[in-house]
Design a protein around this motif. Structure first.
Motif, mmCIF file in Angstrom:
data_model
loop_
_atom_site.group_PDB
_atom_site.id
_atom_site.type_symbol
_atom_site.label_atom_id
_atom_site.label_comp_id
_atom_site.label_asym_id
_atom_site.label_seq_id
_atom_site.Cartn_x
_atom_site.Cartn_y
_atom_site.Cartn_z
ATOM 1 N N ALA A 159 -41.733 88.888 70.913
ATOM 2 C CA ALA A 159 -40.302 89.486 71.182
ATOM 3 C C ALA A 159 -39.428 88.318 70.637
ATOM 4 N N SER A 160 -39.372 87.232 70.875
ATOM 5 C CA SER A 160 -38.482 86.220 70.471
ATOM 6 C C SER A 160 -38.469 86.136 69.000
ATOM 7 N N ARG A 161 -39.573 86.556 68.046
ATOM 8 C CA ARG A 161 -39.454 86.440 66.643
ATOM 9 C C ARG A 161 -38.602 87.619 66.436
ATOM 10 N N ALA A 162 -38.918 88.435 67.073
ATOM 11 C CA ALA A 162 -38.032 89.973 66.585
ATOM 12 C C ALA A 162 -36.484 89.868 66.745
ATOM 13 N N SER A 163 -36.220 89.021 67.524
ATOM 14 C CA SER A 163 -34.813 88.850 67.888
ATOM 15 C C SER A 163 -34.035 87.958 66.925
ATOM 16 N N LEU A 164 -34.804 87.173 66.213
ATOM 17 C CA LEU A 164 -34.356 86.203 65.271
ATOM 18 C C LEU A 164 -34.189 86.570 63.764
ATOM 19 N N GLN A 165 -34.355 87.865 63.581
ATOM 20 C CA GLN A 165 -33.966 88.145 62.430
ATOM 21 C C GLN A 165 -32.712 88.002 61.688
ATOM 22 N N PHE A 166 -32.574 87.707 60.423
ATOM 23 C CA PHE A 166 -31.145 87.376 59.718
ATOM 24 C C PHE A 166 -30.824 88.619 59.176
ATOM 25 N N SER A 167 -29.317 88.865 59.353
ATOM 26 C CA SER A 167 -28.607 89.984 58.866
ATOM 27 C C SER A 167 -27.658 89.248 58.161
ATOM 28 N N ILE B 185 -24.536 89.070 57.880
ATOM 29 C CA ILE B 185 -23.484 88.256 58.601
ATOM 30 C C ILE B 185 -24.001 86.779 58.683
ATOM 31 N N ASN B 186 -25.241 86.625 58.789
ATOM 32 C CA ASN B 186 -25.953 85.414 58.839
ATOM 33 C C ASN B 186 -25.886 84.641 57.701
ATOM 34 N N GLY B 187 -25.805 85.338 56.388
ATOM 35 C CA GLY B 187 -25.936 84.980 55.230
ATOM 36 C C GLY B 187 -24.417 84.430 55.011
ATOM 37 N N VAL B 188 -23.511 85.512 55.325
ATOM 38 C CA VAL B 188 -22.050 85.133 55.087
ATOM 39 C C VAL B 188 -21.630 83.750 55.638
ATOM 40 N N LEU B 189 -22.006 83.609 57.100
ATOM 41 C CA LEU B 189 -21.605 82.398 58.003
ATOM 42 C C LEU B 189 -22.070 81.222 57.253
ATOM 43 N N LEU B 190 -23.422 81.414 56.975
ATOM 44 C CA LEU B 190 -24.008 79.995 56.267
ATOM 45 C C LEU B 190 -23.576 79.682 54.914
ATOM 46 N N ALA B 191 -23.049 80.770 54.181
ATOM 47 C CA ALA B 191 -22.372 80.382 52.976
ATOM 48 C C ALA B 191 -20.978 79.699 52.998
ATOM 49 N N LEU B 192 -20.232 80.279 54.266
ATOM 50 C CA LEU B 192 -18.997 79.717 54.687
ATOM 51 C C LEU B 192 -19.118 78.335 55.137
ATOM 52 N N ALA B 193 -20.303 77.991 55.968
ATOM 53 C CA ALA B 193 -20.631 76.821 56.396
ATOM 54 C C ALA B 193 -20.686 75.865 55.076
ATOM 55 N N LEU B 194 -21.588 76.351 54.096
ATOM 56 C CA LEU B 194 -21.934 75.344 53.053
ATOM 57 C C LEU B 194 -20.452 75.242 51.989
ATOM 58 N N ALA B 195 -19.617 76.219 52.042
ATOM 59 C CA ALA B 195 -18.431 75.750 51.549
ATOM 60 C C ALA B 195 -17.577 75.035 52.077
ATOM 61 N N ALA B 196 -17.441 75.042 53.531
ATOM 62 C CA ALA B 196 -16.905 74.143 54.176
ATOM 63 C C ALA B 196 -17.167 72.652 54.210
ATOM 64 N N ILE B 197 -18.397 72.647 54.177
ATOM 65 C CA ILE B 197 -19.125 71.140 54.092
ATOM 66 C C ILE B 197 -19.085 70.743 52.554
ATOM 67 N N LEU C 187 -23.468 79.133 64.280
ATOM 68 C CA LEU C 187 -23.387 80.767 64.501
ATOM 69 C C LEU C 187 -24.236 81.399 63.530
ATOM 70 N N GLY C 188 -24.240 80.747 62.355
ATOM 71 C CA GLY C 188 -25.090 81.431 61.067
ATOM 72 C C GLY C 188 -26.501 81.640 61.816
ATOM 73 N N ILE C 189 -27.012 80.468 62.553
ATOM 74 C CA ILE C 189 -28.468 80.552 63.170
ATOM 75 C C ILE C 189 -28.550 81.666 64.130
ATOM 76 N N ILE C 190 -27.532 81.537 65.150
ATOM 77 C CA ILE C 190 -27.724 82.324 66.377
ATOM 78 C C ILE C 190 -27.343 83.804 66.165
ATOM 79 N N LEU C 191 -26.410 83.966 65.567
ATOM 80 C CA LEU C 191 -25.861 85.661 65.214
ATOM 81 C C LEU C 191 -26.848 86.322 64.572
#
Length: 68
Positions: free
Chosen positions: A13-21, A23-35, A64-68
């Motif tokens: 059940a916990s693995r099923a709730s950690l699927q990336f969407s 929005i996760n990719g967008v947030l991680l891309a924004l993180a990479l750009a900010a860094i 946020l990119g990992i959690i959302l």
């Protein structure tokens, strides 16, 4: 035996709730750009904007990119 099944079900059940969407990719891309921008500004001598961008990327956007 029932306890093992309960633990296995909770893990699945916990693995099923950690699927990336998308929005996760967008947030991680924004993180990479900010860094990246933060390190570039740091190399140019910025002592205000660079740390802010680095903290934003590492402490806000990546989690946020990992959690959302």
């Amino acid at each position: 035996m029932a306890n093992l099944r309960k633990t296995r079900g909770a893990a699945e059940a916990s693995r099923a709730s950690l699927q990336f969407s998308p929005i996760n990719g967008v947030l991680l891309a924004l993180a990479l750009a900010a860094i990246t921008a933060g390190y570039l500004l740091l190399a140019r001598g910025s002592t205000v904007a660079a740390p802010l961008l680095l903290v934003l990327g590492y402490a806000v956007l990546i989690p946020l990119g990992i959690i959302l």
